[in-house]
Design a protein around this motif. Sequence first.
Motif, short mmCIF file in Angstrom:
data_model
loop_
_atom_site.label_atom_id
_atom_site.label_comp_id
_atom_site.label_asym_id
_atom_site.label_seq_id
_atom_site.Cartn_x
_atom_site.Cartn_y
_atom_site.Cartn_z
N VAL A 238 2.38 10.01 -10.11
CA VAL A 238 1.67 9.95 -11.22
C VAL A 238 0.85 10.93 -11.39
N GLN A 239 -0.17 11.53 -10.31
CA GLN A 239 -0.89 12.46 -10.38
C GLN A 239 -0.23 13.86 -10.57
N PHE A 240 0.89 13.79 -9.92
CA PHE A 240 1.90 15.09 -10.01
C PHE A 240 2.20 15.17 -11.38
N PHE A 241 2.69 14.37 -12.20
CA PHE A 241 3.01 14.55 -13.42
C PHE A 241 1.73 14.82 -14.64
N GLU A 242 0.61 14.60 -14.10
CA GLU A 242 -0.45 14.91 -14.71
C GLU A 242 -1.04 16.17 -14.53
N LEU A 243 -0.34 16.83 -13.60
CA LEU A 243 -0.67 18.45 -13.53
C LEU A 243 -0.36 19.19 -14.66
N PRO A 244 -0.98 20.31 -14.83
CA PRO A 244 -0.78 21.13 -15.97
C PRO A 244 0.83 21.69 -15.87
N LEU A 245 1.44 21.88 -16.97
CA LEU A 245 2.80 22.41 -16.87
C LEU A 245 2.99 23.70 -15.84
N GLU A 246 1.98 24.57 -16.12
CA GLU A 246 2.26 25.68 -15.36
C GLU A 246 2.09 25.36 -13.82
N GLU B 171 0.84 -1.10 0.04
CA GLU B 171 -0.10 -0.09 -0.02
C GLU B 171 0.77 1.16 0.05
N VAL B 172 2.00 1.19 0.64
CA VAL B 172 2.88 2.30 0.80
C VAL B 172 3.66 2.54 -0.51
N LEU B 173 4.07 1.47 -1.18
CA LEU B 173 4.58 1.60 -2.73
C LEU B 173 3.45 2.04 -3.66
N LYS B 174 2.33 1.60 -3.44
CA LYS B 174 1.30 2.12 -4.34
C LYS B 174 0.91 3.65 -4.14
N ALA B 175 0.82 4.04 -2.95
CA ALA B 175 0.49 5.56 -2.72
C ALA B 175 1.54 6.31 -3.14
N MET B 176 2.87 5.77 -3.15
CA MET B 176 3.83 6.57 -3.75
C MET B 176 3.66 6.89 -5.31
N SER C 93 9.67 24.96 -0.10
CA SER C 93 9.17 25.99 -1.19
C SER C 93 9.07 25.22 -2.37
N ILE C 94 9.90 24.07 -2.80
CA ILE C 94 9.86 23.49 -3.82
C ILE C 94 9.05 22.23 -3.57
N TRP C 95 8.41 21.82 -2.52
CA TRP C 95 7.78 20.46 -2.61
C TRP C 95 6.25 20.81 -3.10
N PRO C 96 5.70 19.97 -3.76
CA PRO C 96 4.32 19.91 -4.46
C PRO C 96 3.32 20.12 -3.30
N THR C 97 2.48 20.96 -3.41
CA THR C 97 1.19 21.11 -2.59
C THR C 97 0.36 20.25 -3.38
N GLU C 98 0.14 19.97 -4.45
CA GLU C 98 -0.84 19.46 -5.24
C GLU C 98 0.07 18.08 -5.82
N PRO C 99 -0.46 16.65 -5.90
CA PRO C 99 -1.93 16.40 -5.47
C PRO C 99 -1.91 16.49 -4.02
N LYS C 100 -3.29 16.54 -3.56
CA LYS C 100 -3.52 16.26 -2.00
C LYS C 100 -2.87 14.98 -1.80
N GLY C 101 -2.31 14.92 -0.42
CA GLY C 101 -1.85 13.71 0.05
C GLY C 101 -0.35 13.41 -0.39
N PHE C 102 0.21 14.10 -1.17
CA PHE C 102 1.55 13.83 -1.82
C PHE C 102 2.55 14.04 -0.85
N LYS C 103 2.69 14.78 -0.02
CA LYS C 103 3.69 14.89 1.30
C LYS C 103 3.58 13.66 1.89
N GLU C 104 2.28 13.49 2.28
CA GLU C 104 2.22 12.06 3.30
C GLU C 104 2.44 10.99 2.69
#
Length: 360
Positions: free
Chosen positions: A107-115, A97-102, A161-172
């Motif tokens: 994957v969700q981060f890289f799917e974000l818009p480029l901006e 589950e830990v591997l899958k969550a990572m 300052s350069i840690w993604p705030t999106e997607p939600k749950g990324f930091k966790e």
Amino acid sequence: MGSITEQEDDIPTYAPSLQVPSVQEMVMKDPLQVPERYIRNEEEMQKKLDMFHLSSQVPIIDLSLLSKGDEEELVKLDLACKEWGFFKVVNHGVESEVLKAMKDATVQFFELPLEEKNKISMPPDDIQGYGHAYVVSEDQILDWSDALILLVYPSRFRKLSIWPTEPKGFKEAIDAYSTELKRVALELLGSLSLVMGMDKGSLLELHKELLQGIRVNYYPPCRMADKVLGISPHSDTSTITILMQDDDVTGLEIRHQEGWVPVKPVPNALVVNVGDVMEILSNGKYKSIEHRAVTNERKTRLSYATFFIPRDEVEIGPLDHMIESQGSLPMNKKVKYGEYVRQSMKMKHDGKAHTQMAKT
């Protein structure tokens, strides 16, 4: 409490990398486009040296046995580091589950818009953040990949300052994954200390403090996959590196017997490789092996490399007892790790060319 920027004043910076376009964005706009700057000649691709038949021989190490001090498994670890410089680790105790969550979060981060991703672009003086590392000249051949690079431990070195705030749950997700990989690394460093004839805690003490960084690589599909590389051949400047691969796409290839051996993914297994620090400390008994990433014509692939390194001020050189046990001369001079790693980052990935700075 001070601002994030004030708190980041003491965080180490590494080396700048020139800004180049997002490969992912380029493929989204025109899947058929492969700019000249990414295309390699036949000699660079070294396709004639493919050694698929050796894939099944990459050693597998059982961490549950290592952690019990199992003598047979320790011998297997020693041989894997001597003969391959790479091995797969099973029964490591990291929940699927830990591997899958990572994987899901990145994957969700890289799917974000480029901006959105560009909000955490690598700054001009460092390689932490989103972008491309090891781009040092305007005319070098580029890798077919984008990257997210973060320093995760010690926690005070996190450049928030350069840690993604999106997607939600990324930091966790990254917290849980990185904590577990730190545990695996400590077990491996303890076992490596033993096979090198030292007390279990010796390698860790030598680091002064274990630093841990992660690089997530995003490899879009490429219609000319046989003419580009996802990452150029290189060895790692780390002590050890632990890699999580996608389960269904092979991309990692390692140099072995002058050829390239694909490392086929095993679900939930982790891939470990010896870094330059181990090669230097062991006086060449263990080799940091060149490896590269190839791309796929149809499928996107992600890989997750976690690097474990010493503090900047640590002096690394061949250990006396390793020189004596081999009855040979020192293969490397002593160098400060911080100087070694920064010098290597000022060079493009070019096999083991960067290791010359530590040679006697």
